[in-house]
Enzyme design. Structure first.
Site, mmCIF file in Angstrom:
data_model
loop_
_atom_site.group_PDB
_atom_site.id
_atom_site.type_symbol
_atom_site.label_atom_id
_atom_site.label_comp_id
_atom_site.label_asym_id
_atom_site.label_seq_id
_atom_site.Cartn_x
_atom_site.Cartn_y
_atom_site.Cartn_z
ATOM 1 C CD GLU A 120 55.547 41.478 20.824
ATOM 2 O OE1 GLU A 120 55.490 40.420 20.193
ATOM 3 O OE2 GLU A 120 54.554 42.144 21.174
ATOM 4 N N GLY A 163 60.574 46.955 18.507
ATOM 5 C CA GLY A 163 60.692 47.400 17.128
ATOM 6 C C GLY A 163 61.594 48.620 17.040
ATOM 7 N NE ARG A 175 57.885 58.079 15.453
ATOM 8 C CZ ARG A 175 58.389 58.608 16.528
ATOM 9 N NH1 ARG A 175 59.347 59.519 16.436
ATOM 10 N NH2 ARG A 175 57.963 58.269 17.712
ATOM 11 C CE1 TYR A 225 51.620 58.212 16.677
ATOM 12 C CE2 TYR A 225 53.810 58.330 15.718
ATOM 13 C CZ TYR A 225 52.596 57.693 15.843
ATOM 14 O OH TYR A 225 52.363 56.551 15.147
ATOM 15 C CB CYS A 276 49.383 72.063 0.720
ATOM 16 S SG CYS A 276 50.365 72.606 -0.662
ATOM 17 C CD GLU A 277 47.350 68.620 5.690
ATOM 18 O OE1 GLU A 277 47.035 68.966 6.845
ATOM 19 O OE2 GLU A 277 46.580 68.068 4.904
ATOM 20 C CE1 TYR A 279 56.494 51.214 14.453
ATOM 21 C CE2 TYR A 279 58.033 52.068 16.077
ATOM 22 C CZ TYR A 279 57.180 51.074 15.639
ATOM 23 O OH TYR A 279 57.025 49.946 16.397
HETATM 24 N N1 LLP Z 1 54.570 44.517 19.829
HETATM 25 C C1 LLP Z 1 53.362 44.934 19.482
HETATM 26 C C2 LLP Z 1 52.208 44.067 19.680
HETATM 27 C C3 LLP Z 1 53.194 46.203 18.935
HETATM 28 O O1 LLP Z 1 51.984 46.630 18.606
HETATM 29 C C4 LLP Z 1 54.322 47.022 18.731
HETATM 30 C C5 LLP Z 1 54.200 48.354 18.162
HETATM 31 C C6 LLP Z 1 55.579 46.528 19.111
HETATM 32 C C7 LLP Z 1 55.668 45.278 19.663
HETATM 33 C C8 LLP Z 1 56.820 47.293 18.925
HETATM 34 O O2 LLP Z 1 56.824 48.481 19.687
HETATM 35 P P1 LLP Z 1 58.191 49.332 19.755
HETATM 36 O O3 LLP Z 1 59.230 48.528 20.449
HETATM 37 O O4 LLP Z 1 58.570 49.699 18.358
HETATM 38 O O5 LLP Z 1 57.833 50.550 20.534
HETATM 39 N N2 LLP Z 1 54.232 54.552 14.951
HETATM 40 C C9 LLP Z 1 54.530 54.746 16.349
HETATM 41 C C10 LLP Z 1 54.775 53.459 17.059
HETATM 42 C C11 LLP Z 1 53.629 52.491 16.938
HETATM 43 C C12 LLP Z 1 53.934 51.155 17.537
HETATM 44 C C13 LLP Z 1 52.904 50.168 17.189
HETATM 45 N N3 LLP Z 1 53.098 48.910 17.806
HETATM 46 C C14 LLP Z 1 55.699 55.703 16.468
HETATM 47 O O6 LLP Z 1 56.209 56.187 15.441
HETATM 48 O O7 LLP Z 1 56.132 56.073 17.562
#
Ligand code: LLP
Length: 864
Positions: free
Chosen positions: A746, A748, A785, A789, A816-817, A845
């Site tokens: 899965e 993202g 981001r 991070y 303003c940060e 993201y």
């Molecule tokens: N599956 C689950 C259960 C998850 O919690 C997530 C992401 C994914 C799949 C997808 O992960 P990916 O392939 O996108 O790495 N905001 C952060 C990333 C947070 C991801 C949260 N969960 C960033 O900008 O790096």
């Protein structure tokens, strides 16, 4: 050293391997191969000593541990450190828990001790840091045995005696060793053919562990080479040798194939990072040739450092740049010819414990530079200033960059510098210094100009030199031949930049997504053959057009909230619910009820739903999310496993979950784990799959192993990219062993990150305290981001894409940060108001995490 063993009679070859070279089990096959080749070639009588570092990243974590332990609970960090080693063991089919039980226990006890007494003495820090090497040794010994070798283990502390018994921090953390031929050690190892020992650690006469300073493994290897009077010291690292410039900044940097000890020392000291400067002395004193080579390119000869350089002609060898240099300028016209003036001012430096690097003098001014020193705080600087002011006027500047030319007879090429220094017509040169040994010429300029100047000097003075005994191929050339995979093509935003400039907004920001890129990346995911079904984690980017493009490539959707489910319903009114996987976390009861009603696949990630709402799940098929206790990811905030994570069912509660599901009348058809986001190690998903498969043995109806998402994308053109073919090959191994399971995934980020750029026009430019700030119409309100991070996004001036970088800049937004910083220290061309700036890899993201902070509208979104 007149009674040195002649080269013809020398038997030892010392091989040193750094953290990245030892971090993976497969790398030890290369180490074993190199050792075997040396042994074979030197038959009979040849001997090999391997000196190794801790697994990569481990020393940094151990170094940080005491301060964490003083602040709070370090169990997650300790688990993470152990996991690095356990993962290694698991991939090498070794029983890590047994093999590492002893150092693990010491690690636990040291951390508990620090937390208990609320103090971490240098002695304890040294013990703790030394564990990195000790854990790695145990793994290394086993790997060498697996490769058919019979290594003898030598605890480096039994052979390297510290030169100082000082109880000061430096005595424990940055000691040295008395070198000189060591017949006792030579005799002790006389019967061994192959010996494995650690870098970095030694022992004082109180029998305590001491360290040789960071980068100390090179130094250890040099001490061993010296004591054993080795025929050669080979330093194996991840770059093919020393270069004429930092290859990360200068693509044209040339491999230096032959250097003298002096030159190598100078280059290493000037910030060349590949080789620790302290390792040259011991090698030189025993007349041991040093070779620097790459484990990634063992075919290349690397850099050979000897008493005699490959080419005697005066020749400039390298340009280096060191930032964070402080300048102290002392003015005092009246005092100048007074005898003892210099003695007086230098006494002030001595009294304040401040060490001076470069000095330049004129009729009315003495200027010195200070090396970057984190322990030099404002109070000490103020004290220094107060003392100096008794003799002269003082000006201290904080942010200088020292650019150095290194090579024999550097004096003779100074006349060629003029064109490169032209850029300083209107900018100050703070200090010029020519070393008395004629090996080094340095100018100190403002921090923002350092890299550009170094690049320019390199371009004019070194890049054109023909290949020969000294100058080898350039970094860029080496990378072209490095692998059969072609260099990464230009990203889409370079080819489509005219179009992007046209649609860039004049105010605020705009996300632009490239449909072709999404298509290509989604198709690549769909093509991972060992994965039966891939679901796109739509939290990364739920834009309807993005969803449609991904759906066409054949992916389903993973969602986490009613809002995401609604978005799917709006975008695809007839979507088959089985194409949807609902994975909520701490969601309310009605959300599960709704998903069951809709008929989506459902993942449960805690006991509460099954135990408290059993009636919901009667007759339902469910997937259980476990916590694999393997935190992964590009930042702590995106790690979703391990003892601190709120996600998943801990393995020790899995029996309870199975019983609760049985009782509720639900069937557990799958197990799931997602350890974190931004993972670039191709073996990760196989490891997760193996953990799931082991857990599945206690269930009777499981047919799905969902190995999660987290597939990383590179943060810059140089960063390693995840190879999906390798991910596939790794998963295929799992599939072969467990043919009855379906593998789900899965991702993202992967399908969308590179498809997006955030565009914004420059509002203002400011120069302050040596930094150039480039301001944009949008900032952390559109892309959080970097602030959240420390994520790195490539930033380019699209309006001047072909212009050369002229200096470093910080790219900031209007919020303003102080955290409203999109990128720091970026080489940018001259940039003016209205230029269009693109922030890359912003398709994942980005927009979805934006806010209206300061009531500034975040960037809008367009798909092209
Ligand atoms: N599956 C689950 C259960 C998850 O919690 C997530 C992401 C994914 C799949 C997808 O992960 P990916 O392939 O996108 O790495 N905001 C952060 C990333 C947070 C991801 C949260 N969960 C960033 O900008 O790096």
């Amino acid at each position: 050293m007149t009674d040195q063993t002649p080269h013809a009679n020398r038997v030892w070859t010392v091989l040193k391997f750094g953290g990245t070279s030892v971090a993976k089990p497969e790398n030890w096959a290369v180490i074993a191969k190199l050792a075997k080749a040396r042994l074979k070639q030197d038959k009979p009588g040849g001997k090999v000593l391997i000196v190794h570092s801790a697994l990569s990243g481990v020393s940094n974590r151990l170094e940080a541990l005491p301060d964490l332990a003083l602040k709070g609970d370090v169990s997650p960090e300790i688990a993470a450190i152990k996991a690095v080693h356990l993962d290694f063991a698991e991939s090498a089919l070794l029983d890590g828990a047994t093999l590492l039980a002893e150092p693990f226990e010491i690690l636990d006890r040291l951390a508990a001790g620090i937390a208990l007494v609320r103090e971490a003495s240098p002695r304890v820090r040294a013990e703790l840091l030394a564990l990195g090497e000790q854990m790695a040794s145990r793994l290394g010994m086993e790997r060498l045995r697996q490769e058919g070798l019979s290594p003898v283990f030598l605890d480096a502390r039994d052979a390297l005696k510290a030169a100082s018994d000082s109880a000061d921090p430096s005595g424990y953390l940055s000691n040295s060793v008395i070198d000189g031929a060591d017949p006792e050690l030579q005799a002790q190892l006389g019967h061994a053919e192959l010996v494995l020992t650690q870098g970095f650690i030694a022992r004082n006469s109180r029998d305590e562990t001491v360290l040789l300073g960071r980068g100390g493994s090179d130094t250890s290897a040099a001490y061993f080479a010296n004591k054993l009077e080795a025929k050669k010291l080979e330093i194996w690292t991840d770059v093919p040798g020393l270069f004429s410039a930092d290859p990360r900044l200068t693509e044209g940097a040339r491999l230096l194939q032959a250097l003298s000890y002096d030159e190598a020392q100078e280059i290493a000291t000037m910030g060349g990072k590949v080789l620790h400067p302290r390792c040259i002395g011991p090698a030189r004193r025993a007349n041991v040739p040093v070779e620097v080579r790459s484990t990634l390119r063992p075919d290349l000869a690397g850099t050979l450092i000897t008493a005699k350089p490959g080419d005697d002609a005066p020749q400039l060898k390298a340009v280096s740049v060191k930032s964070g240099v402080r300048i102290v300028a002392m003015e005092g016209a009246g005092m100048w010819r007074q005898a003892g003036f210099l003695a007086d001012v230098f006494a002030c430096f001595k009294e304040c414990g401040v060490s001076v690097d470069l000095v330049s003098t004129s009729e009315t001014n003495v200027t010195v530079s200070l090396d970057p020193d984190p322990s030099l705080d404002q109070a000490r600087l103020d004290a220094l200033r107060a003392r100096l002011e008794r003799f002269c006027r003082v000006k201290i500047m904080d942010d200088g960059a020292a650019v150095s030319l290194v090579g024999y007879g550097v004096r003779r090429i100074l006349h060629k510098l003029a064109p490169a220094l032209e850029m300083f017509q209107d900018k100050p040169i703070r200090l010029v210094s020519q070393a008395a040994n004629d090996l080094n010429f340095t100018v100190v300029v403002d921090a923002s100009e350092g890299r550009a100047l170094a690049a320019r000097l390199h371009e004019e003075l070194i890049a054109p030199a023909p290949a020969g005994p000294v100058f080898g191929p350039s970094w860029a050339e080496l990378n072209e031949t490095a692998s059969s995979t072609p260099a990464r093509p230009d990203p889409w935003w370079v080819t489509k930049r005219e179009q992007l400039i046209e649609i860039a907004p004049q105010t605020g920001g705009r996300y632009v997504y490239d449909r072709d890129t999404i298509k290509a990346r989604a198709a690549a995911v769909a093509n991972i053959k060992s994965v039966n079904r891939a679901f796109y984690a739509m939290k990364a980017n739920p834009h309807p057009e993005v969803l449609k493009t991904i759906f066409e490539a054949g992916l389903g959707f993973e969602c986490v909230s009613p809002g995401e489910l609604m978005r799917l319903k709006d975008t695809f009114p007839d979507l088959d619910p089985k194409k949807v996987l609902f994975t909520p976390n701490f969601a309310a009861r009605h959300e599960y009820a709704a998903a069951i009603q809709l008929g989506t696949n459902l993942t449960i990630d805690g006991l509460h739903p099954l135990v408290e709402w059993p009636e919901l799940f009667k007759g339902a098929e469910v997937i259980l999310r476990i916590n694999p206790d393997r935190p992964r990811g590009h930042h702590q905030h995106v790690q979703t496993a391990g003892p601190k994570a709120k996600f998943g069912i801990p393995l020790d509660q899995l029996d309870a979950a199975r019983e609760a599901a049985d009782k509720a009348g639900a069937t557990v058809i799958g197990l799931h784990a997602h350890a974190g986001s931004g993972v670039v190690e191709a073996g990760h998903w196989r490891e997760i799959g193996a953990i799931l498969a082991r857990a599945a043995e206690d269930f009777s109806d499981i047919r799905i192993l969902n190995v999660g998402g987290g597939l990383g994308v590179p943060e810059s053109a140089e960063a390693p990219a995840l190879d999906l073919a390798l991910v596939d090959a790794e998963l295929a191994k799992l599939k072969q062993a467990l043919p009855d399971y379906e593998i789900w995934m899965e991702p993202g980020r992967y399908p969308v990150a590179e498809s997006g750029v955030l565009l914004s026009a420059v509002t203002q430019v400011k120069h302050a305290f040596g930094t150039r700030f480039i301001g944009l119409g949008t900032g952390m309100n559109s892309l959080i981001r970097p602030a959240l991070y420390g994520a790195r996004h490539e930033i380019v001036n699209l309006s001047r894409y072909d212009a050369d970088g002229t200096g470093m800049a910080s790219i900031v937004g209007p919020i303003c940060e102080s955290a409203d910083l999109l990128g720091a220290d970026r080489l940018m061309p001259d940039t003016t108001e209205g230029d269009v700036i693109a922030i890359a890899e912003a398709g994942a993201y980005g927009a979805v995490m934006s806010s209206r902070y300061n009531l500034r509208e975040p960037a809008d979104e367009v798909v092209i």
